[in-house]
Design an enzyme around this catalytic site. Structure first.
Site, mmCIF file in Angstrom:
data_model
loop_
_atom_site.group_PDB
_atom_site.id
_atom_site.type_symbol
_atom_site.label_atom_id
_atom_site.label_comp_id
_atom_site.label_asym_id
_atom_site.label_seq_id
_atom_site.Cartn_x
_atom_site.Cartn_y
_atom_site.Cartn_z
ATOM 1 N N ASP A 125 -15.291 3.133 6.981
ATOM 2 C CA ASP A 125 -14.195 3.980 6.513
ATOM 3 C C ASP A 125 -14.604 4.771 5.281
ATOM 4 O O ASP A 125 -14.236 5.940 5.126
ATOM 5 C CB ASP A 125 -12.953 3.152 6.210
ATOM 6 C CG ASP A 125 -11.876 4.034 5.621
ATOM 7 O OD1 ASP A 125 -11.398 4.925 6.344
ATOM 8 O OD2 ASP A 125 -11.544 3.881 4.433
ATOM 9 N N LYS B 271 -8.881 -1.343 5.983
ATOM 10 C CA LYS B 271 -9.119 -1.956 4.666
ATOM 11 C C LYS B 271 -8.119 -3.078 4.396
ATOM 12 O O LYS B 271 -8.471 -4.123 3.859
ATOM 13 C CB LYS B 271 -9.022 -0.885 3.572
ATOM 14 C CG LYS B 271 -10.237 0.054 3.593
ATOM 15 C CD LYS B 271 -10.072 1.242 2.669
ATOM 16 C CE LYS B 271 -9.094 2.239 3.200
ATOM 17 N NZ LYS B 271 -9.159 3.599 2.688
ATOM 18 N N HIS C 60 0.856 -1.184 0.000
ATOM 19 C CA HIS C 60 0.000 0.000 0.000
ATOM 20 C C HIS C 60 0.892 1.233 0.000
ATOM 21 O O HIS C 60 1.783 1.371 0.832
ATOM 22 C CB HIS C 60 -0.900 0.028 1.235
ATOM 23 C CG HIS C 60 -1.747 1.261 1.283
ATOM 24 N ND1 HIS C 60 -2.954 1.370 0.617
ATOM 25 C CD2 HIS C 60 -1.543 2.466 1.861
ATOM 26 C CE1 HIS C 60 -3.453 2.574 0.802
ATOM 27 N NE2 HIS C 60 -2.613 3.259 1.559
ATOM 28 N N SER D 285 -7.755 4.182 8.880
ATOM 29 C CA SER D 285 -8.446 4.114 7.596
ATOM 30 C C SER D 285 -7.735 3.123 6.667
ATOM 31 O O SER D 285 -8.350 2.206 6.096
ATOM 32 C CB SER D 285 -8.469 5.516 6.975
ATOM 33 O OG SER D 285 -8.815 5.471 5.632
ATOM 34 N N ARG E 117 -14.212 13.221 6.242
ATOM 35 C CA ARG E 117 -12.937 13.871 6.591
ATOM 36 C C ARG E 117 -12.457 14.747 5.450
ATOM 37 O O ARG E 117 -11.877 15.817 5.667
ATOM 38 C CB ARG E 117 -11.884 12.802 6.915
ATOM 39 C CG ARG E 117 -12.124 12.122 8.248
ATOM 40 C CD ARG E 117 -11.287 10.860 8.374
ATOM 41 N NE ARG E 117 -9.890 11.096 8.150
ATOM 42 C CZ ARG E 117 -9.040 10.232 7.577
ATOM 43 N NH1 ARG E 117 -9.469 9.060 7.169
ATOM 44 N NH2 ARG E 117 -7.786 10.538 7.425
#
Ligand code: URA
Length: 445
Positions: free
Chosen positions: A170, A196, A91, A192, A177
């Site tokens: 989320d 996931k 990620h 967040s 947000r």
């Protein structure tokens, strides 16, 4: 919609007050507020107030872990245990010219480690992996869980859109947000991302935490804190997690924009491509493989000998894409020329990212259309010598009227100093700046 007959266990205002006054939220408070927000019982204005209190007061590690798990519990969890092979995912916190997922996923798959890469779309100046791949004619981002499993078994790598079933809390909270100035809270970013990734069910997770003008985290101390928080969250949840802190003060590679980045990724898969893209791809591959127990290989070899390219073609074709299709070329192009002889000492990631975005490569709001051929190509990057009048950048767009705003982004970056600086020498550029929890690459000093 809320069930008005149900008696709620907590009161949103009490939860907000606890955090506003610097207190620690209890486990039941966290479980309730996330669940009640997802059900629509806690209103957006209440959640935005709580998010602001979290941004200002912070959270303990225990609160962040509980918050993350409460978000995971609002949705489904994927399970790849039936695959019979290790799984590894990467990620990135997002950057300019960051196309690394494209060569990385097939490269890791070459070594028998499955890569279930659930990706997103770009918002603002950072590009999204799905937007890039959608430049390939026919390529489909949406897949069912069953299709994903089949492709992982057959090809070893999938890059697709995360379904709405993963951590729906989320999804709702991130959108809130985004419009309430509360994106930048480290506990909220960490929970967040990790909700996931943990729900996705990967066995190994390598985080590429970007640092610099083109990243969320502008300074290394904040990036380190975010990385450390995420590594601990993943490790505690049983995911083998590590992080690389990598430079995002300069765009990665020489291409920014969807189709342009696909072309550059294919160059890397063909054994060429810019050195920084190759270096980071190989470093992340090595780390993912090491996490999965594969340590006796050199991933650079599979870029050279065609195995990664073969895996790429199978991955693209399995999702309906034409791996041989040329990328579209923008009808309007404009070169930015060097104003003096010297060495490029700055090529600002934020300035070039905003230029690409304004030229049509990105979107301002979810659902906006994007242009496959828009973006910026870099002819000279940091450390390259240049002569006056030679091109540094080419700007590409499908809409002529966008060109002046793209050029302005280059000229006005860095508080008006401009995205490009040419001097007598350039600072040394380190792509991998630090590592956390890693097994394959030592800390770079
Ligand atoms: N990416 C995410 O998924 N969430 C954040 O909060 C920031 C970046």
């Amino acid at each position: 919609m809320s069930d008005s007959t149900k008696t709620e266990a907590h009161d949103a205002v009490d939860v907000i007050r606890t955090k506003r006054d610097g207190g620690v939220l209890s486990d039941p408070q966290i479980d309730w507020v996330i669940d009640a927000y997802t059900r629509g019982v806690v209103a957006d204005e209440q959640m935005s107030s709580l998010a602001m209190a979290i941004l200002q007061r912070g959270m303990t590690r225990e609160e962040i872990a509980r918050w993350t798990h409460a978000m995971i519990n609002t949705g489904e969890r994927l399970d790849f245990s039936g695959l019979g092979m290790p799984t590894a995912d990467k990620h990135s916190t997002g950057g300019v010219g960051d196309k690394i997922t494209l060569p990385l996923a097939p490269l890791v798959a070459v070594y028998g480690v499955a890569v279930p890469q659930l990706s997103g779309r770009g918002l603002g100046h950072t590009g999204g992996t799905l937007d890039k791949l959608e430049s390939i004619p026919g390529w489909q981002a949406s897949m069912s869980n069953e299709q994903m499993m089949d492709q992982l078994r057959d090809v070893g790598a999938v890059i697709c859109a995360a379904g709405s079933g993963l951590a729906p809390a989320d999804k709702k909270l991130y959108a809130l947000r985004d419009v309430t100035g509360t994106v930048e809270a480290i506990p909220l970013i960490a929970s967040s991302i990790m909700s996931k990734k943990i729900a996705e069910g990967t066995g190994v997770l390598v985080l590429d935490v970007k640092v610099g003008s083109g990243a969320f985290m502008k300074d290394i101390d904040m990036a380190r804190e975010l990385a450390d928080t995420m590594v601990k969250l993943g490790t505690d949840a049983g995911v083998k997690t590590s992080a690389l802190l990598t430079d995002m003060s300069t765009p990665l590679g020489l291409a920014i924009g969807n189709g342009l980045e696909v072309t550059e990724s294919v160059e890397v898969l063909a054994g060429g491509g810019p050195a920084d893209v190759v270096e980071l791809t190989v470093a992340l591959a090595r780390e993912m493989l090491a996490g999965a127990g594969v340590t006796d290989v050199d991933p650079a070899e599979a870029l050279q000998d065609g195995r990664a390219m073969d895996a790429w073609r199978r991955m693209i074709e399995a999702q309906g894409g034409d791996a041989d299709a040329p990328m579209p070329e923008a009808p309007h192009q404009h070169q930015v020329l060097a104003e003096r002889d010297g060495v490029v000492s700055r090529l600002d990631a934020l300035g070039t990212g905003v230029a690409a975005w304004r030229l049509g490569a990105g979107r301002a709001r979810q659902g906006d259309p994007i242009q496959a051929s828009a973006g910026v190509t870099v002819h000279r990057t940091v450390g390259d010598t240049v002569r006056k009048g030679e091109p540094i950048l080419t700007l590409h767009t499908e809409t002529e009227g966008r060109m002046p705003r793209g050029l302005e982004a280059i000229a006005e970056a860095c508080d008006g100093a401009g995205a490009i600086e040419i001097a007598d020498s350039a600072p040394e550029r380190r792509i991998v700046m630090e590592t956390l929890g890693t097994t394959s690459v030592g800390t770079v000093s």
